[in-house]
Scaffold this active site. Structure first.
Site, PDB file in Angstrom:
ATOM      1  N   ASP A 286      20.405  43.587  21.942  1.00 61.28           N
ATOM      2  CA  ASP A 286      21.334  44.500  21.294  1.00 61.28           C
ATOM      3  C   ASP A 286      22.176  43.689  20.316  1.00 61.28           C
ATOM      4  O   ASP A 286      22.523  42.540  20.611  1.00 61.28           O
ATOM      5  CB  ASP A 286      22.237  45.177  22.323  1.00 61.28           C
ATOM      6  CG  ASP A 286      22.924  46.404  21.732  1.00 61.28           C
ATOM      7  OD1 ASP A 286      22.272  47.166  20.988  1.00 61.28           O
ATOM      8  OD2 ASP A 286      24.122  46.597  21.993  1.00 61.28           O
TER       9      ASP A 286
ATOM     10  N   PHE B 186      18.533  45.231   5.751  1.00 67.39           N
ATOM     11  CA  PHE B 186      18.849  46.578   6.235  1.00 67.39           C
ATOM     12  C   PHE B 186      20.297  46.590   6.731  1.00 67.39           C
ATOM     13  O   PHE B 186      20.998  45.576   6.686  1.00 67.39           O
ATOM     14  CB  PHE B 186      17.886  46.983   7.375  1.00 67.39           C
ATOM     15  CG  PHE B 186      18.169  46.306   8.679  1.00 67.39           C
ATOM     16  CD1 PHE B 186      17.837  44.974   8.862  1.00 67.39           C
ATOM     17  CD2 PHE B 186      18.792  46.980   9.725  1.00 67.39           C
ATOM     18  CE1 PHE B 186      18.117  44.332  10.066  1.00 67.39           C
ATOM     19  CE2 PHE B 186      19.070  46.350  10.935  1.00 67.39           C
ATOM     20  CZ  PHE B 186      18.728  45.026  11.101  1.00 67.39           C
ATOM     21  N   GLY B 187      20.731  47.743   7.212  1.00 66.98           N
ATOM     22  CA  GLY B 187      22.056  47.851   7.826  1.00 66.98           C
ATOM     23  C   GLY B 187      23.170  47.371   6.905  1.00 66.98           C
ATOM     24  O   GLY B 187      23.244  47.748   5.733  1.00 66.98           O
TER      25      GLY B 187
HETATM   26  P1  IMP Z   1      20.091  46.537  16.851  1.00 65.91           P
HETATM   27  O1  IMP Z   1      20.751  46.538  18.197  1.00 65.91           O
HETATM   28  O2  IMP Z   1      19.495  45.186  16.510  1.00 65.91           O
HETATM   29  O3  IMP Z   1      19.115  47.653  16.680  1.00 65.91           O
HETATM   30  O4  IMP Z   1      21.256  46.735  15.775  1.00 65.91           O
HETATM   31  C1  IMP Z   1      22.182  47.828  15.823  1.00 65.91           C
HETATM   32  C2  IMP Z   1      22.825  48.026  14.470  1.00 65.91           C
HETATM   33  O5  IMP Z   1      23.587  46.860  14.097  1.00 65.91           O
HETATM   34  C3  IMP Z   1      21.849  48.237  13.318  1.00 65.91           C
HETATM   35  O6  IMP Z   1      21.479  49.587  13.186  1.00 65.91           O
HETATM   36  C4  IMP Z   1      22.685  47.764  12.121  1.00 65.91           C
HETATM   37  O7  IMP Z   1      23.596  48.769  11.718  1.00 65.91           O
HETATM   38  C5  IMP Z   1      23.485  46.608  12.700  1.00 65.91           C
HETATM   39  N1  IMP Z   1      22.727  45.350  12.512  1.00 65.91           N
HETATM   40  C6  IMP Z   1      22.143  44.602  13.496  1.00 65.91           C
HETATM   41  N2  IMP Z   1      21.538  43.530  12.966  1.00 65.91           N
HETATM   42  C7  IMP Z   1      21.726  43.598  11.634  1.00 65.91           C
HETATM   43  C8  IMP Z   1      21.320  42.767  10.534  1.00 65.91           C
HETATM   44  O8  IMP Z   1      20.614  41.754  10.694  1.00 65.91           O
HETATM   45  N3  IMP Z   1      21.713  43.168   9.316  1.00 65.91           N
HETATM   46  C9  IMP Z   1      22.463  44.273   9.087  1.00 65.91           C
HETATM   47  N4  IMP Z   1      22.843  45.094  10.061  1.00 65.91           N
HETATM   48  C10 IMP Z   1      22.497  44.757  11.333  1.00 65.91           C
END
Ligand code: IMP
Length: 196
Positions: A69, A149-150
């Protein structure tokens, strides 16, 4: 060969890890093991959510597995968006709206310090192990770059003059929160699986 389930539906993440573990470990997807449910992410911390994912799979299938996460923590926003990073503006995965919300809440704020944070929970031989990766940086006043992304277009890692969205995937993975946590996981697995 030892098998390991990655509790994710994100193919991009899976390919990244598969390339790194090489032929030491056979990685399985949720689809491979017939898991089609949404794994709940109801924790208040990255650690809790990563652990919820790995335990969900282990309790149900009794297989070695790991879950991860991650998210963005902004100092001036009391570490928000944190575990709500994916749905900060309301709708899951609306990255543009999430960025707009962060920029609006930081308008006029001098302290732009922030970090990306990843926690991995691995269950290996019935025992839980945690791995963590952090990358410190600052939040830009506006977006720059189109890769990634993100929150990548507004995050500038310390020591660099560009945002994550202006780096190649290889550059970003070398220093990113997820890349760092994954490196530790892989070191553990490669050493563990070769019997040393
Ligand atoms: P996850 O738990 O890795 O799926 O990340 C949850 C959320 O955190 C994503 O939907 C993004 O909004 C943000 N996030 C996590 N890692 C990244 C990254 O490497 N770049 C940009 N946003 C990130």
């Amino acid at each position: 060969m030892r098998q390991l389930v990655f509790a994710t539906n994100n193919r991009h993440k899976l390919d990244e890890v598969a390339a790194k573990v090489g032929d030491h470990i056979k990685l399985l997807t949720l689809e491979d093991i017939g898991c089609r449910e949404e794994i709940p992410e109801t924790g208040c911390t990255f650690r809790e959510n990563a652990s919820l994912k790995s335990h969900y799979i282990y309790d149900k299938y009794k297989l070695d597995c790991f879950g991860d996460d991650s998210g963005l923590e902004v100092d001036a926003l009391n570490n928000e968006p944190g575990v709500y990073s994916a749905r900060y503006a309301g709708t899951h995965g609306n990255h543009e709206a999430n960025i707009d919300k962060v920029l609006a809440r930081l308008a006029g704020e001098a302290n732009r310090n922030a970090r990306f944070h990843t926690v991995i929970s691995l269950i290996w031989n019935g025992e839980e192990h945690f791995f963590e990766g952090i990358v410190e940086g600052t939040i830009r006043n506006e977006r720059s770059g189109a890769k990634g992304f993100g929150y990548d277009p507004i995050f500038q890692p310390d020591g660099y003059a560009v945002t994550f969205a202006e780096m190649t995937m290889e550059e970003k993975n070398r220093i990113s929160h997820r890349g760092r946590a994954m490196e530790q996981l892989i070191d553990f697995l490669v050493i563990g699986s070769s019997g040393h």
